[in-house]
Scaffold this active site. Structure first.
Site, PDB file in Angstrom:
ATOM      1  N   ALA A   9       6.708  -5.277 -32.174  1.00 45.19           N
ATOM      2  CA  ALA A   9       7.944  -4.592 -32.459  1.00 45.19           C
ATOM      3  C   ALA A   9       7.589  -3.857 -33.410  1.00 45.19           C
ATOM      4  O   ALA A   9       8.506  -3.411 -34.220  1.00 45.19           O
ATOM      5  CB  ALA A   9       9.361  -5.645 -33.529  1.00 45.19           C
ATOM      6  N   TYR A 155      -0.553  -3.353 -13.809  1.00 47.32           N
ATOM      7  CA  TYR A 155       1.458  -3.209 -14.388  1.00 47.32           C
ATOM      8  C   TYR A 155       1.706  -3.817 -13.314  1.00 47.32           C
ATOM      9  O   TYR A 155       3.178  -4.447 -14.864  1.00 47.32           O
ATOM     10  CB  TYR A 155       1.181  -2.054 -15.240  1.00 47.32           C
ATOM     11  CG  TYR A 155       2.821  -1.644 -16.113  1.00 47.32           C
ATOM     12  CD1 TYR A 155       1.999  -2.180 -17.796  1.00 47.32           C
ATOM     13  CD2 TYR A 155       3.270  -1.204 -15.518  1.00 47.32           C
ATOM     14  CE1 TYR A 155       3.356  -1.769 -18.124  1.00 47.32           C
ATOM     15  CE2 TYR A 155       4.209  -0.900 -16.589  1.00 47.32           C
ATOM     16  CZ  TYR A 155       4.768  -1.501 -18.217  1.00 47.32           C
ATOM     17  OH  TYR A 155       5.019  -1.779 -18.759  1.00 47.32           O
TER      18      TYR A 155
HETATM   19  P1  NAP Z   1       4.311   0.797 -27.366  1.00 51.86           P
HETATM   20  O1  NAP Z   1       5.146   2.587 -27.887  1.00 51.86           O
HETATM   21  O2  NAP Z   1       3.113   0.944 -26.769  1.00 51.86           O
HETATM   22  O3  NAP Z   1       4.800  -0.563 -27.874  1.00 51.86           O
HETATM   23  C1  NAP Z   1       3.633  -1.499 -28.107  1.00 51.86           C
HETATM   24  C2  NAP Z   1       3.619  -2.749 -28.512  1.00 51.86           C
HETATM   25  O4  NAP Z   1       3.408  -4.290 -28.483  1.00 51.86           O
HETATM   26  C3  NAP Z   1       3.269  -2.241 -30.132  1.00 51.86           C
HETATM   27  O5  NAP Z   1       4.231  -2.887 -31.418  1.00 51.86           O
HETATM   28  C4  NAP Z   1       2.061  -3.181 -30.649  1.00 51.86           C
HETATM   29  O6  NAP Z   1       1.167  -3.302 -31.709  1.00 51.86           O
HETATM   30  C5  NAP Z   1       3.011  -3.990 -28.990  1.00 51.86           C
HETATM   31  N1  NAP Z   1       1.639  -4.941 -29.097  1.00 51.86           N
HETATM   32  C6  NAP Z   1       0.746  -5.035 -27.700  1.00 51.86           C
HETATM   33  N2  NAP Z   1      -0.321  -5.209 -27.571  1.00 51.86           N
HETATM   34  C7  NAP Z   1       0.339  -6.751 -27.497  1.00 51.86           C
HETATM   35  C8  NAP Z   1      -0.650  -7.432 -27.931  1.00 51.86           C
HETATM   36  N3  NAP Z   1      -1.840  -8.599 -27.446  1.00 51.86           N
HETATM   37  N4  NAP Z   1      -0.340  -8.191 -29.214  1.00 51.86           N
HETATM   38  C9  NAP Z   1       0.897  -8.230 -29.793  1.00 51.86           C
HETATM   39  N5  NAP Z   1       1.599  -7.188 -29.964  1.00 51.86           N
HETATM   40  C10 NAP Z   1       1.003  -6.179 -29.111  1.00 51.86           C
HETATM   41  O7  NAP Z   1       5.341  -0.150 -26.646  1.00 51.86           O
HETATM   42  P2  NAP Z   1       6.649  -0.285 -24.922  1.00 51.86           P
HETATM   43  O8  NAP Z   1       7.366   1.607 -24.734  1.00 51.86           O
HETATM   44  O9  NAP Z   1       7.405   0.446 -26.834  1.00 51.86           O
HETATM   45  O10 NAP Z   1       6.370  -1.006 -24.598  1.00 51.86           O
HETATM   46  C11 NAP Z   1       7.531  -2.074 -24.824  1.00 51.86           C
HETATM   47  C12 NAP Z   1       7.482  -3.395 -23.971  1.00 51.86           C
HETATM   48  O11 NAP Z   1       8.414  -2.597 -22.894  1.00 51.86           O
HETATM   49  C13 NAP Z   1       5.821  -3.543 -23.452  1.00 51.86           C
HETATM   50  O12 NAP Z   1       6.407  -4.984 -22.519  1.00 51.86           O
HETATM   51  C14 NAP Z   1       6.421  -2.780 -22.043  1.00 51.86           C
HETATM   52  O13 NAP Z   1       5.598  -2.236 -20.273  1.00 51.86           O
HETATM   53  C15 NAP Z   1       7.728  -2.819 -21.394  1.00 51.86           C
HETATM   54  N6  NAP Z   1       8.338  -0.869 -20.442  1.00 51.86           N
HETATM   55  C16 NAP Z   1       7.894  -0.005 -21.376  1.00 51.86           C
HETATM   56  C17 NAP Z   1       8.580   1.390 -20.581  1.00 51.86           C
HETATM   57  C18 NAP Z   1       8.178   2.351 -21.121  1.00 51.86           C
HETATM   58  O14 NAP Z   1       8.642   3.919 -20.681  1.00 51.86           O
HETATM   59  N7  NAP Z   1       8.018   2.834 -21.929  1.00 51.86           N
HETATM   60  C19 NAP Z   1       9.288   1.212 -19.485  1.00 51.86           C
HETATM   61  C20 NAP Z   1       9.203  -0.471 -19.003  1.00 51.86           C
HETATM   62  C21 NAP Z   1       8.903  -1.011 -20.088  1.00 51.86           C
HETATM   63  P3  NAP Z   1       0.982  -2.270 -32.388  1.00 51.86           P
HETATM   64  O15 NAP Z   1       1.534  -1.465 -32.926  1.00 51.86           O
HETATM   65  O16 NAP Z   1       0.011  -2.991 -33.419  1.00 51.86           O
HETATM   66  O17 NAP Z   1      -0.351  -1.871 -31.483  1.00 51.86           O
END
Ligand code: NAP
Length: 246
Positions: A9, A155
């Site tokens: 988050a 993924y």
């Molecule tokens: P993001 O901007 O890369 O942020 C990822 C978040 O996950 C960050 O808060 C990060 O923490 C945390 N994280 C990563 N690895 C972790 C671990 N091992 N333990 C605890 N926390 C971890 O990603 P997002 O785009 O917001 O995506 C969030 C979710 O939505 C993911 O599951 C992604 O696959 C899914 N999603 C995203 C999209 C898209 O277009 N963006 C589309 C489909 C699905 P830190 O900041 O501390 O590193």
């Protein structure tokens, strides 16, 4: 006060879900892996903009001991857990010939095992929840779970796994705990900024019927709906501007 855990988050979609839930009256456990300052900023925003309590909790969702410690800290701090959003996830663009088995396993470990393990460890707390809408788990899948992706097979496999996990947990935990998933399309966050150029974003925009890319807040709203939708379980809500329809 009811409490929700949102994993990952500190930024992006997880941050937007945390702020949406706080605006809706939930105290929030803001889990993060490494960006403490960003997670603290989310907590400060929650406390400045709402009357809810926020708490930043470090924890690596890919590590069992870390998840155990994280859930224990949250339960001690909040006195319980009413909703979980398994949002933390990682992505890597890589074609199969260049993808090592170790990289494949690492990504599935964070994206699928992480969601499974957080829910498993937190289950006794969800079972004790008395929120009127009933406790729930919301897992983050992806549009690519349905379509596949030629540049990130691990993924897409992980996000398809999330749908199977969601349905299985929905069956297993009924009628006490609802379990749903969200399958976002292209949402503008650090994850997509890393992998798509401005030209690619424009090309993507042109394939989306609502003529825009998604915002993290779009997923925050979808998560709030699933949190409250007491007749919905085992469902995957597609939030992609109509880019793909099933
Ligand atoms: P993001 O901007 O890369 O942020 C990822 C978040 O996950 C960050 O808060 C990060 O923490 C945390 N994280 C990563 N690895 C972790 C671990 N091992 N333990 C605890 N926390 C971890 O990603 P997002 O785009 O917001 O995506 C969030 C979710 O939505 C993911 O599951 C992604 O696959 C899914 N999603 C995203 C999209 C898209 O277009 N963006 C589309 C489909 C699905 P830190 O900041 O501390 O590193």
């Amino acid at each position: 006060m009811p409490a929700a855990l949102v994993t990952g988050a500190s930024r992006g979609i997880g941050r937007a879900i945390a702020l949406q839930f706080a605006r809706d009256g939930y105290d929030i456990a803001v889990n993060y892996r490494s960006r403490r300052t960003a997670a603290t900023d989310v907590v400060e925003t929650i406390e400045a903009e709402t009357s809810q309590f926020g708490h930043a909790v470090q924890g690596d969702i890919g590590d069992l001991a870390s998840i155990r410690a994280c859930i224990e800290e949250i339960a001690d701090t909040f006195g319980g857990i009413d909703h979980i959003v398994n949002n933390a996830g990682i992505n890597q663009h890589c074609y199969t010939p260049d993808l090592s088995p170790e990289e494949f396993i690492h990504l599935l470990n964070v994206n699928v095992n992480g969601a499974f393990t957080v829910t498993k460890i937190a289950l006794p707390y969800l079972e004790q929840s008395c929120v009127p809408e009933g406790p729930s788990v919301i897992n983050l899948s992806s549009r690519l779970a349905h379509t596949g992706a030629d540049y990130e097979p691990h993924y897409a496999a992980s996000k398809a796994g999330i749908i199977g996990l969601t349905k299985s947990h929905a069956l297993e935990f009924s009628p006490d705990i609802r379990v749903n998933a969200i399958a976002p399309g292209f949402i503008e966050t650090d994850m997509t900024d890393k992998t798509a150029s401005e030209d690619e974003k424009q090309a993507r925009r042109e394939t989306i019927p609502v003529s825009r890319l998604g915002k993290p807040e779009d997923i925050g709203q979808a998560a709030a709906y699933l949190r409250d939708a007491s007749f919905v379980t085992g469902e995957t809500l597609n939030v992609n501007g109509g880019q793909t329809m099933w």
